[in-house]
Write an enzyme that holds these catalytic residues in place. Sequence first.
Site, PDB file in Angstrom:
ATOM      1  N   SER A 144       0.824   6.543 -67.380  1.00 51.64           N
ATOM      2  CA  SER A 144       1.688   6.787 -68.541  1.00 51.64           C
ATOM      3  C   SER A 144       2.811   7.722 -68.123  1.00 51.64           C
ATOM      4  CB  SER A 144       0.868   7.456 -69.652  1.00 51.64           C
ATOM      5  OG  SER A 144       1.721   7.957 -70.664  1.00 51.64           O
ATOM      6  N   TYR A 157      -5.307  14.077 -72.251  1.00 51.64           N
ATOM      7  CA  TYR A 157      -4.661  12.775 -72.035  1.00 51.64           C
ATOM      8  C   TYR A 157      -3.633  12.866 -70.906  1.00 51.64           C
ATOM      9  CZ  TYR A 157      -2.130   8.431 -72.725  1.00 51.64           C
ATOM     10  OH  TYR A 157      -1.546   7.193 -72.520  1.00 51.64           O
TER      11      TYR A 157
HETATM   12  N1  LIG Z   1       0.994   2.408 -76.252  1.00 51.67           N
HETATM   13  C1  LIG Z   1       1.583   3.395 -75.608  1.00 51.67           C
HETATM   14  O1  LIG Z   1       2.543   4.019 -76.103  1.00 51.67           O
HETATM   15  C2  LIG Z   1       1.125   3.759 -74.210  1.00 51.67           C
HETATM   16  C3  LIG Z   1       1.966   4.596 -73.447  1.00 51.67           C
HETATM   17  C4  LIG Z   1       1.562   4.942 -72.165  1.00 51.67           C
HETATM   18  C5  LIG Z   1       0.374   4.460 -71.663  1.00 51.67           C
HETATM   19  N2  LIG Z   1      -0.427   3.667 -72.418  1.00 51.67           N
HETATM   20  C6  LIG Z   1      -1.692   3.199 -71.846  1.00 51.67           C
HETATM   21  O2  LIG Z   1      -1.755   1.790 -71.910  1.00 51.67           O
HETATM   22  C7  LIG Z   1      -3.120   1.386 -71.884  1.00 51.67           C
HETATM   23  C8  LIG Z   1      -3.345   0.329 -72.955  1.00 51.67           C
HETATM   24  O3  LIG Z   1      -3.147   0.903 -74.227  1.00 51.67           O
HETATM   25  P1  LIG Z   1      -2.428   0.158 -75.431  1.00 51.67           P
HETATM   26  O4  LIG Z   1      -1.173   0.864 -75.704  1.00 51.67           O
HETATM   27  O5  LIG Z   1      -2.393  -1.307 -75.192  1.00 51.67           O
HETATM   28  O6  LIG Z   1      -3.426   0.578 -76.620  1.00 51.67           O
HETATM   29  P2  LIG Z   1      -4.463  -0.263 -77.510  1.00 51.67           P
HETATM   30  O7  LIG Z   1      -3.752  -1.386 -78.175  1.00 51.67           O
HETATM   31  O8  LIG Z   1      -5.140   0.764 -78.340  1.00 51.67           O
HETATM   32  O9  LIG Z   1      -5.481  -0.863 -76.446  1.00 51.67           O
HETATM   33  C9  LIG Z   1      -6.468  -0.075 -75.809  1.00 51.67           C
HETATM   34  C10 LIG Z   1      -7.491  -1.013 -75.204  1.00 51.67           C
HETATM   35  O10 LIG Z   1      -8.489  -0.212 -74.540  1.00 51.67           O
HETATM   36  C11 LIG Z   1      -9.774  -0.662 -74.968  1.00 51.67           C
HETATM   37  N3  LIG Z   1     -10.729   0.439 -74.949  1.00 51.67           N
HETATM   38  C12 LIG Z   1     -10.630   1.643 -75.583  1.00 51.67           C
HETATM   39  N4  LIG Z   1     -11.736   2.360 -75.401  1.00 51.67           N
HETATM   40  C13 LIG Z   1     -12.573   1.600 -74.642  1.00 51.67           C
HETATM   41  C14 LIG Z   1     -13.896   1.799 -74.145  1.00 51.67           C
HETATM   42  N5  LIG Z   1     -14.594   2.901 -74.419  1.00 51.67           N
HETATM   43  N6  LIG Z   1     -14.447   0.803 -73.395  1.00 51.67           N
HETATM   44  C15 LIG Z   1     -13.751  -0.335 -73.144  1.00 51.67           C
HETATM   45  N7  LIG Z   1     -12.509  -0.578 -73.589  1.00 51.67           N
HETATM   46  C16 LIG Z   1     -11.934   0.388 -74.339  1.00 51.67           C
HETATM   47  C17 LIG Z   1      -9.565  -1.191 -76.383  1.00 51.67           C
HETATM   48  O11 LIG Z   1     -10.516  -2.202 -76.710  1.00 51.67           O
HETATM   49  P3  LIG Z   1     -11.772  -2.004 -77.706  1.00 51.67           P
HETATM   50  O12 LIG Z   1     -11.319  -1.135 -78.838  1.00 51.67           O
HETATM   51  O13 LIG Z   1     -12.097  -3.399 -78.115  1.00 51.67           O
HETATM   52  O14 LIG Z   1     -12.820  -1.402 -76.854  1.00 51.67           O
HETATM   53  C18 LIG Z   1      -8.193  -1.857 -76.255  1.00 51.67           C
HETATM   54  O15 LIG Z   1      -8.320  -3.172 -75.776  1.00 51.67           O
HETATM   55  C19 LIG Z   1      -3.944   2.660 -72.069  1.00 51.67           C
HETATM   56  O16 LIG Z   1      -4.460   3.070 -70.823  1.00 51.67           O
HETATM   57  C20 LIG Z   1      -2.926   3.685 -72.579  1.00 51.67           C
HETATM   58  O17 LIG Z   1      -3.265   4.998 -72.237  1.00 51.67           O
HETATM   59  C21 LIG Z   1      -0.073   3.292 -73.691  1.00 51.67           C
END
Ligand SMILES: NC(=O)c1ccc[n+]([C@@H]2O[C@H](COP(=O)([O-])OP(=O)(O)OC[C@H]3O[C@@H](n4cnc5c(N)ncnc54)[C@H](OP(=O)(O)O)[C@@H]3O)[C@@H](O)[C@H]2O)c1
Length: 259
Positions: A144, A157
């Site tokens: 991130s 985080y």
């Molecule tokens: N969105 C942003 O602004 C942003 C910015 C920088 C980095 N990121 C990173 O991008 C990545 C994806 O996030 P996203 O933005 O796509 O968010 P998201 O839509 O909330 O997706 C998160 C995913 O992680 C899974 N997950 C969460 N806890 C888990 C657990 N205990 N075991 C297995 N799977 C788990 C969730 O699936 P389930 O709930 O079905 O388990 C979901 O599929 C993350 O690493 C996040 O830190 C996001």
Amino acid sequence: MRILTAGSTTLITGASSGIGRSFAHRIAGAGGDLVLVARRAEVLEDLAAELRARHHIEVTVLPQDLNRPDGAETLVAELDAQGLRIDALINNAGLGIHGDLATAPLSSATTQIGVNVRGLTVLTALLLPGMIERGRGAIINVASTAGFQPVPHMAVYSASKAYVLTFTRALWREVRGTGVDVLALCPGATDTAFFDTAGDAAAVGNRRTPDQVVDTALRALRRGTPSVVDGGGNAVVSWLAPRLPERLAISLAERSVRP
Ligand SMILES: NC(=O)c1ccc[n+]([C@@H]2O[C@H](COP(=O)([O-])OP(=O)(O)OC[C@H]3O[C@@H](n4cnc5c(N)ncnc54)[C@H](OP(=O)(O)O)[C@@H]3O)[C@@H](O)[C@H]2O)c1
């Protein structure tokens, strides 16, 4: 065989939503087989059915809670039991929780470390040797822009994502010449369910789309770079933050996530 396309199998964690789901659509569209991982089995099954019908690919669903102390190890044991060879790994599952360490429940810190750090590291460690043995593979670890400077009120985080960034950059060099590509992907604010957990206070600037993030990742993987920041504005801020005086960098980061 090319990676992330027909004839190869990619395991995506966090495939049920957001960036992981977008990776799944993109790789399926290129004819690549998939192993989908997250906790919500039904959501994964629905996605798998859609991708099989639309792209005629093999999709395996392996629900797993990567926060469990043995979650990542159990997942790899299941892959072995089913005879699934993983050619590419996208360590995307992750979460961010807004709140101060002193007042947040302890589980807030341990969950972020369990999924963002432990799960990602164990999956990488267990799946990389097979890729090296076969002389080809790819690993994308989702970090991130929060990993480029400390973020008050999201201390665990931001530290977890600094870990992912440093870990992956070091690994990039370790695997040089093995045929395995390693990339740290650094999205900035992206329009996903991430903010349902992190809270809207964590949203810095305009949100990009998951498809834009995936485009950035796939281009960077082709270039063979150790890490990439998605979005021009995010790239400038991420370059600048570690070069600012320490106190200024920390207070600017704090201002950006203040409710
Ligand atoms: N969105 C942003 O602004 C942003 C910015 C920088 C980095 N990121 C990173 O991008 C990545 C994806 O996030 P996203 O933005 O796509 O968010 P998201 O839509 O909330 O997706 C998160 C995913 O992680 C899974 N997950 C969460 N806890 C888990 C657990 N205990 N075991 C297995 N799977 C788990 C969730 O699936 P389930 O709930 O079905 O388990 C979901 O599929 C993350 O690493 C996040 O830190 C996001």
